[in-house]
Every structure is written in C-alpha cells, then in structure tokens.
Scaffold this active site. Structure first.
Site, PDB file in Angstrom:
ATOM      1  CG  ASP A  43      -1.925   1.174   1.311  1.00 41.13           C
ATOM      2  OD1 ASP A  43      -2.991   1.012   0.343  1.00 41.13           O
ATOM      3  OD2 ASP A  43      -1.670   2.337   1.754  1.00 41.13           O
ATOM      4  CD  GLU A  45      -1.515   6.208   2.690  1.00 41.36           C
ATOM      5  OE1 GLU A  45      -2.385   7.136   2.115  1.00 41.36           O
ATOM      6  OE2 GLU A  45      -2.123   5.304   2.922  1.00 41.36           O
ATOM      7  CG  HIS A 184      -6.972   6.824   4.554  1.00 35.53           C
ATOM      8  ND1 HIS A 184      -6.975   6.635   3.267  1.00 35.53           N
ATOM      9  CD2 HIS A 184      -7.817   7.205   5.314  1.00 35.53           C
ATOM     10  CE1 HIS A 184      -8.348   6.617   3.116  1.00 35.53           C
ATOM     11  NE2 HIS A 184      -8.808   7.269   4.168  1.00 35.53           N
ATOM     12  CG  ASP A 189      -4.560   1.614   4.692  1.00 35.96           C
ATOM     13  OD1 ASP A 189      -4.970   1.586   5.770  1.00 35.96           O
ATOM     14  OD2 ASP A 189      -4.713   2.698   3.846  1.00 35.96           O
TER      15      ASP A 189
END
Length: 608
Positions: A43, A45, A184, A189
């Site tokens: 994952d 960001e 998030h 995540d």
C-alpha cells in the site's frame, strides 16, 4: 521485521470437484497451490492521484505465504516537495514528518528486493503499481514484472452489494473482521489488505480458484458451473499432446491439441478467453478430458487430425472426410479431358491437381486450364474415329477446341495438346500464368474489374492445386525419409515419414547420440503401404504438416529411401496469382532475371 504471526488461510487445502465433493488433487500436476505462493501486499501513500505530477510519501508492505507473515516493509519517502494540506489531513503525514526521509531512488531498490519473485497484491492495484512503475522509470530501475492481484477486482467477483455498500478497503475490512483497521497509513492498510485477501480467496475456493494459475482468470465473467469444471484439467500433463473432451455417454465431443502444455490449454476453456459459442456449449456437457501425450508438437498436430477423422466429433469443424477431397484429373482415354474426381487411381497417362478444399475450387482450376489450352470440354467418351454425321460444339467454331469429335484432330495431334496440359499440371505453370496475365491485362484496360477478379481467382485455384500436388507427389513416392530438426536446447527432433505419413518421431537431448534412436525408429515405425501418387498415404492435411516441418530452417534430411525432389519449373515458386503475374510480366519486359532455371530438371531439398 515484525514477529511471525500465523493466519489460517481458509483457501488452502482441498478443492471441490464438479459435483461439489471436496477432493485433494495431486499438487505436482495442477500448478502452484495458493498456500505455496508468496504474496507481497503493498500500500502506498502519495501526494496526489496521478504519478505524472505526484510522488510517493510512504510505502508499507507485508510478505505472506500460506497464512504466515514472513516480513514487513515500511518507510516514509521524501517526495521532493511539500505535502498538500488535504493529503496531510487524510493521511496524517505532514511535510515536517518527511524531512530527512530517504528519497524514492534509495527506497525503491530495497522494496524491489523485498518483493522479488513474489506476487504483488494491492487494493486498487492500478493506483499503487502505477506509482511504483513510474518511480522505477524515473530512477532508471527496471521493473521486474511481478504478477499483480487486485483485491478490488476479486471483491467485485464474490462480494455482493447486500453484504457491503461498496468495495472500499474499510468496508471489506469491516465485513471480514480484519484484525487491523485501515487508517490511510501504508503499513496498517497493507495489514488490513492481507486479511481481506485471505477472506476473498476463501470465498473463491468453491469456484475452483485454488492455485496461482487460477488467479489470472479469477475475475473473468465465467459461470460457476463452467469454472468448477477446471478440475477436469488437474490431471493433465505439462507437455505437448492431444486432448479429448468426452460427454456423458463417453462419446468424444471435441478433439484439440497443444504444442506446449496440455494442462494450460485445457484450462483456458474454462475462462472468459473462450468466446466460441459452440465450444462453451461443449464445455457445459463435458464430463472428462482424456490426454494423449506426444513427444513433439508435430506428433500432436498429426494425432489431432487422425483422431478427428476417427471419431468425427460434432464440435470439431475441421475436415473429417479426407477421402472426399476433390482432385482435378486428366483422364486416361483416346481423347483425354479434365474432370473433378474424389479418388486418385493408378491409370496410365492420368495426371492430377490437388487435393482441393472444395469442388468449387477444383472447378476453378479446370477453368484455368481450359483458358490456357484447347483441350476438349465435352464430357462424353469419344471414339478413336469420329462417326459419320457427328457435329462439333460451339467451342470448335470459336477456335477453342480442335474438334476431335468430328475428326478435326487425330489421336496423335490431340496427344500433343494433352502433353502440354499434363506438363502444366505436374511441372511448369508458365503457360497458364501467361494466358491469365494476358486476359487480366485486357480486362483491366477495359475496366472490367469484376471479370478480372474472376480470372484472378481462377488462376489462384490452379496455382494452389498444382503446388499442393507437386509438393505431395515426391513425398508420397518416397518409401522412407528420416529428418532431424535442431531444438533450442541443443537436442534433436527426429521424424520418420513413409509415403507422406508420419510413421515415428522422437526427441533426443544434446548429450545423446541420435543415430541409435534413428535405428530404433526405423525398426519399429508403422508399416505404410505405398499409395497412388500424388495422393499420400495419409490425410492430405497431415502431409501438409509434415512438409511444413521439413521446410523449417534448421531441419536436415538424414536418410532418404527413394527420390525426394521437386520440379525446378514448378508452381511452388508462386501460389499468389498477383505475384505470379507480376513475375511473368517482369520476365517479358526483361526487368528481372528469370526466377526459374532455364532448363527443366529437379531440385533436391537440402540434406545433412
């Protein structure tokens, strides 16, 4: 690296058969079980939604296999600029937090090493994998090409709207009771996605998705009853061969071939890649798949033809009646003529073109010969001496026939015409090409393009029939031919042909002397009676396959019993009518050197 934690993967273990009863297939035969696959769930960001003008701020990944977490990867990444305020609110990652974080060109090599040889998993994978690929391109790191699994697409396959309002990670994590709540942040995540992945794979196991190879088509819109039949392929070997789909009464429904892997080819029938309506119908009623492993791809293709001819499966559309393929024959009588026949006979003076795919194509070839030669077109048998009171047809009045029916030609004069026709059938197509080139030129000058198209089709049918007969004839007469083709691994593919029929084949590796194997093939190969040439002792399509293999680069003749040679002036040079006419025109104008030898003769294929 976190502590190892054990998760129970409900998708690992048995798989259902077509009746719904759990069975345990042999794992050596069906592919890689999902319990043995290493997944890296990742994952990211980022500072925005597109990798073109945005950058990665955090990477989190979890490596898992068989329910066991093997390792975790987490790092902040300096994006090279400030983090937008709304991203700071969403993720909690501020510009200040990223000060001193490593840039992506330092982080990416470590992540690629962490995920080496693993299957990458992400929720909405195009987003995360797109950013990683863009980062690799910017930093000049080659993308390793890992397989990718998107849990959003898997969820759309097995999670209904009644269960969850949408397929967001937070909704799925709540539905499946994930041990980590997504917030998030990349690692949290990724951990939640691990739980979601296991739950989704557990739901897919009853659909027959139990192995890594199944995931490639897991999101295909395939009915459940079709997908569950993928277990029919579980026992098939990973080698070239032929497969037979059998129905409820053990009847053969369909025969197919694979030149690489029987298992992979048969599995493709249970995915959305199969679009043919009649084959989808066949798959629904099939109850068993029988394999016929073959030593070489050539053997697989030949066996497919033979099995189709033997069983006449109703879902195969290939030729099942080779004995009904038409030929063009010049008859054996005092005043021979051209006719379309279904059988090659051993008659003195007879010559043949073909075989043709249809009677219509054979008729076109007859018309092409009539265009070039004044051979009679009437169908009755003529006596040697014309009877008193006989009348000629209109072709004689047009100068298109010597009228032997009324004594216009005797047997000797007519035999000269027949000899030219026979030569054009078995050796040199030049007179036929010349006649059609002249006719095409006249029609084009008059802008009669539809008629020109008919003349072109006529010439093309003749050239294809002549070429096929001239290629098959020497192989049909050859009592034995042994050839060897070099394999990519340095070994040899050995082929033994008798009268155009594949009689034996084998493979030897580069460390094995092929000569003893050849001797064994010759001693044990199928006995093949001599046919009536040019018809081979096999389905014509089988002989076509053998000839195509012999003509491959790298194939060499080892031994020939008999003569294997083609006419120098033959239709093999050009089977396309446009090319043939163009070559003829160049010869007439002197723009190119002759493509064929000036003197008649034979050309012998290369030998070892």
């Amino acid at each position: 690296m976190s502590n190892v934690r054990r998760l129970r993967p409900v998708w690992a273990g048995t798989s259902p058969d077509v009746t719904g009863t759990p069975v345990q297939p042999s794992l050596d035969e069906v592919g890689t079980p999902l319990s043995d696959v290493t997944f890296v769930v990742v994952d990211l960001e980022t500072t925005g939604g597109t990798p073109v003008d945005c950058a990665i701020t955090e990477i989190g990944a979890v490596k898992v296999r068989g329910g066991e977490v093997l390792g975790e990867f987490q790092t902040l990444v300096d994006p090279g600029g400030p983090v937008p305020p709304f991203i700071q609110v969403l993720t909690g990652i501020t510009t200040t937090m990223l000060m001193g974080a490593p840039p992506i060109d330092e982080v990416l090599p470590a992540f690629l090493e962490f995920s080496r040889d693993a299957v990458l998993v992400a929720h909405n994978a195009p987003f995360d994998i797109g950013f990683l690929k863009a980062a690799a391109a910017r930093t000049a790191h080659p993308w390793p090409g890992n397989r990718v699994v998107d849990t959003v697409r898997l969820a759309r396959r097995v999670v209904t709207r009644d269960e969850a309002p949408n397929h967001k990670l937070s909704s799925l994590a709540a539905l499946f009771g994930a041990t980590v709540t997504p917030n998030h942040r990349a690692l949290s995540d990724a951990r939640a996605t691990v739980d979601v992945l296991h739950a989704l794979l557990g739901r897919m196991a009853p659909l027959g998705i139990t192995h890594l190879e199944d995931l490639a088509t897991a999101t295909d819109p395939v009915p459940g009853e079709v997908r569950r039949k993928r277990s029919l392929a579980d026992h098939l070997p990973d080698c070239p061969g032929v497969y037979l789909f059998r129905g409820p009464g053990d009847e053969v429904l369909y025969v197919g071939t694979s030149t690489t892997s029987l298992r992979r080819r048969v599995r493709s029938y249970f995915t959305s890649a199969e679009k043919r309506g009649r084959i989808q119908e066949m798959v629904r009623i099939a109850e068993r798949v029988d394999p016929v492993p073959c030593a070489t791809p050539l053997e697989a293709r030949v066996r497919e033809l033979r099995l189709i001819a033997e069983h006449a499966p109703r879902y195969n559309r290939r030729s099942r009646n080779p004995e009904r393929m038409p030929w063009v024959r010049i008859t054996s009588e005092p005043y021979p003529r051209l006719s379309v026949v279904r059988e090659v006979r051993d008659d003195d003076g007879a010559a043949y073109l073909g075989p043709f795919s249809s009677a219509g194509a054979a008729a076109l070839a007859v018309e092409a010969l009539h265009e070039a030669f004044d051979i009679r077109q009437c169908t009755r048998r003529l006596p040697v001496v014309a009877p008193a009171g006989a009348s000629a047809c209109v072709l004689a009045d047009m100068g298109r026939c010597g009228a032997p029916c009324v004594g216009g030609q005797d047997v000797a004069a007519y035999a000269e015409v027949v000899a030219r026709v026979r030569h054009a059938m078995v050796a040199d197509p030049a007179p036929v090409i010349a006649a059609h080139a002249a006719r095409l030129g006249a029609l084009v000058d008059q802008q009669r393009y539809e008629e020109a198209g008919t003349v072109r089709d006529r010439l093309g049918a003749y050239l294809r029939g002549a070429s096929r007969a001239q290629r098959m004839d020497p192989l049909a007469r050859c009592s034995e031919l042994v050839a060897a083709g070099r394999l990519p691994d340095g070994g040899w593919e050995l082929v033994l042909v008798r009268h155009g029929r594949l009689a034996a084949t084998a493979r030897v590796d580069r460390r094995t002397d092929p000569r003893p194997v050849i001797a064994t093939l010759r001693a044990t190969a199928e006995h093949v009676p001599a046919p009536v040439a040019p018809a081979p002792a096999a389905h014509p399509e089988e002989t076509d396959l053998v000839l195509a293999w012999l003509e491959q680069p790298g194939v060499r003749l080892v031994e020939v019993v008999g003569t294997f040679a083609y006419p120098v002036r033959s239709a093999l040079a050009d089977t396309d009518p446009a090319s043939a006419v163009a070559a003829h025109t160049r010869l007439l104008t002197g723009d190119a050197a002759p493509a064929r030898a000036a003197d008649p003769g034979v050309v012998v294929p290369r030998t070892a």
